[in-house]
Enzyme design. Sequence first.
Site, PDB file in Angstrom:
ATOM      1  N   ASN A   1     -10.728  74.718 -18.167  1.00 44.82           N
ATOM      2  CA  ASN A   1      -9.688  75.055 -19.144  1.00 44.82           C
ATOM      3  C   ASN A   1      -9.487  73.819 -20.009  1.00 44.82           C
ATOM      4  O   ASN A   1      -8.804  72.878 -19.625  1.00 44.82           O
ATOM      5  CB  ASN A   1      -8.391  75.441 -18.430  1.00 44.82           C
ATOM      6  CG  ASN A   1      -7.295  75.873 -19.388  1.00 44.82           C
ATOM      7  OD1 ASN A   1      -7.422  75.738 -20.601  1.00 44.82           O
ATOM      8  ND2 ASN A   1      -6.207  76.383 -18.855  1.00 44.82           N
TER       9      ASN A   1
ATOM     10  N   HIS B   1      -2.311  85.463 -22.477  1.00 45.07           N
ATOM     11  CA  HIS B   1      -2.134  85.478 -21.018  1.00 45.07           C
ATOM     12  C   HIS B   1      -2.896  86.638 -20.382  1.00 45.07           C
ATOM     13  O   HIS B   1      -2.541  87.113 -19.305  1.00 45.07           O
ATOM     14  CB  HIS B   1      -0.651  85.602 -20.618  1.00 45.07           C
ATOM     15  CG  HIS B   1       0.203  84.447 -21.027  1.00 45.07           C
ATOM     16  ND1 HIS B   1       1.503  84.609 -21.461  1.00 45.07           N
ATOM     17  CD2 HIS B   1      -0.046  83.116 -21.093  1.00 45.07           C
ATOM     18  CE1 HIS B   1       2.019  83.419 -21.758  1.00 45.07           C
ATOM     19  NE2 HIS B   1       1.091  82.497 -21.539  1.00 45.07           N
TER      20      HIS B   1
ATOM     21  N   ARG C   1     -12.100  79.200 -20.029  1.00 47.97           N
ATOM     22  CA  ARG C   1     -10.982  79.903 -20.641  1.00 47.97           C
ATOM     23  C   ARG C   1     -11.059  79.687 -22.149  1.00 47.97           C
ATOM     24  O   ARG C   1     -11.120  78.555 -22.630  1.00 47.97           O
ATOM     25  CB  ARG C   1      -9.650  79.366 -20.131  1.00 47.97           C
ATOM     26  CG  ARG C   1      -8.458  80.068 -20.771  1.00 47.97           C
ATOM     27  CD  ARG C   1      -7.176  79.296 -20.567  1.00 47.97           C
ATOM     28  NE  ARG C   1      -6.045  79.984 -21.185  1.00 47.97           N
ATOM     29  CZ  ARG C   1      -5.001  79.369 -21.727  1.00 47.97           C
ATOM     30  NH1 ARG C   1      -4.942  78.053 -21.735  1.00 47.97           N
ATOM     31  NH2 ARG C   1      -4.019  80.067 -22.265  1.00 47.97           N
TER      32      ARG C   1
ATOM     33  N   ARG D   1       9.501  78.236 -27.695  1.00 45.47           N
ATOM     34  CA  ARG D   1       9.175  79.174 -28.765  1.00 45.47           C
ATOM     35  C   ARG D   1      10.273  80.219 -28.905  1.00 45.47           C
ATOM     36  O   ARG D   1      10.846  80.679 -27.927  1.00 45.47           O
ATOM     37  CB  ARG D   1       7.840  79.873 -28.491  1.00 45.47           C
ATOM     38  CG  ARG D   1       6.657  78.942 -28.478  1.00 45.47           C
ATOM     39  CD  ARG D   1       5.388  79.676 -28.122  1.00 45.47           C
ATOM     40  NE  ARG D   1       4.512  78.822 -27.330  1.00 45.47           N
ATOM     41  CZ  ARG D   1       3.597  79.244 -26.488  1.00 45.47           C
ATOM     42  NH1 ARG D   1       3.404  80.546 -26.325  1.00 45.47           N
ATOM     43  NH2 ARG D   1       2.864  78.403 -25.811  1.00 45.47           N
TER      44      ARG D   1
ATOM     45  N   GLU E   1      -5.037  82.561 -12.511  1.00 45.04           N
ATOM     46  CA  GLU E   1      -5.917  82.709 -13.665  1.00 45.04           C
ATOM     47  C   GLU E   1      -7.292  82.107 -13.401  1.00 45.04           C
ATOM     48  O   GLU E   1      -8.303  82.620 -13.886  1.00 45.04           O
ATOM     49  CB  GLU E   1      -5.260  82.075 -14.890  1.00 45.04           C
ATOM     50  CG  GLU E   1      -4.002  82.826 -15.325  1.00 45.04           C
ATOM     51  CD  GLU E   1      -3.282  82.176 -16.486  1.00 45.04           C
ATOM     52  OE1 GLU E   1      -3.604  82.504 -17.644  1.00 45.04           O
ATOM     53  OE2 GLU E   1      -2.408  81.328 -16.233  1.00 45.04           O
TER      54      GLU E   1
END
Length: 420
Positions: free
Chosen positions: A27, A200, A111, A261, A404
Amino acid sequence: MSARPSPTTALPDEPHSAAPSRVLVLNSGSSSVKYQLLDMRDRSRLASGLVERIGEQTSLVRHTPLASGGRTRERTGPVAGHDAALKAMAEELALDGLGLDSPELAAIGHRVVHGGMHFTEPTVVDDAVLAEIERLIPVAPLHNPANLTGIRTAMALRPDLPQVAVFDTAFHTTMPESAARYAIDVETADRHRVRRYGFHGTSHAYVSRETARLLGKAPEDVNVIVLHLGNGASASAVRGGRCVDTSMGLTPLEGLVMGTRSGDMDPAVIFHLMRVGDMSADEIDTLLNKKSGLVGLCGDNDMREIRRRVDAGDEQAKLAFDIYIHRLKKYIGAYYAVLGRVDAVAFTAGVGENAAPVREAAVAGLTELGLAVDAERNGARGDGPRLISPAGARVAVAVVPTDEEMEIATQTYALAGKRN
């Protein structure tokens, strides 16, 4: 594209025992590289690590040999770029007898945040794939460049290995056009690739499938609302193993209130800030992505600290928490309506897995929809998937830890393992 495994396809129970069975998952961020080495024969983790502050004099390399139960090793010093970061990773793995030159290594899984509409499944990387990921940089300027750098560096280190890109957006490409399109001029939207992509996706795929397993059912028989609540947060409506709606959009800014955010807001706020606040597009971008959400509302984006402040009577923290929950509850209700029948609501990621007050507040008052949590179950700690709803509840409420890296390894091995 040729037929490939679905993003929700699980590995066979007995992988090819004679073939290479290890997958390295990478990642690559703008200034960091996270990695895990897994053996897909028994789905065990052999090692994990992190190289952060790449490009600085104080770069940190942290490595943990999981298979041997060894201690975490750390070292600091300048790591000039991603090529140096991956070489540092390779050196650490080699110290544990897990070097990148091992014949046991079947593939490297990457990823990649944005795959647009072109990549709907895990994909073996070639020049055309690299070019398409690069073409998508304008809609993922913070993520795709770093992902590309990681892929290219890994290809240089092991050019003989399959490099597999697993896209955050892929799981959401099953959304119908009624959910994916924004109500703007179609020609303009198509020309600039403006639509809901969602993010996601590896987490939503993994958690929806594990929720079905927890219920003792096949994924195609279960409707799940997945709530991925971390510093970034997103919701998805999953019908029979396929995403039919998700809260993030063209970028990861839309949807739930997040750590920094804003999530959903009237787009005219942007024009208002330009005209009245004399703010530039870059300043507004920074405001909405880095200075909004929980940190904008109360100065903290750590839910543990916010809850501590709420319990101490801090009204600003309480308002931030209430706004966070209000948005979350709205999405639960909306996705209940989208799905028509809901079998489970699954909480995952850092906040979803660990913040019992968030889970309790999110479903409070939704008993008419069959949603409730059992206080004792909700407050209990646990490592694996577990139900927190009362026994016999019409809709299961679950905590399902996301994984993940395992999802990326699963998809990578299901595709690349056939090539060995």
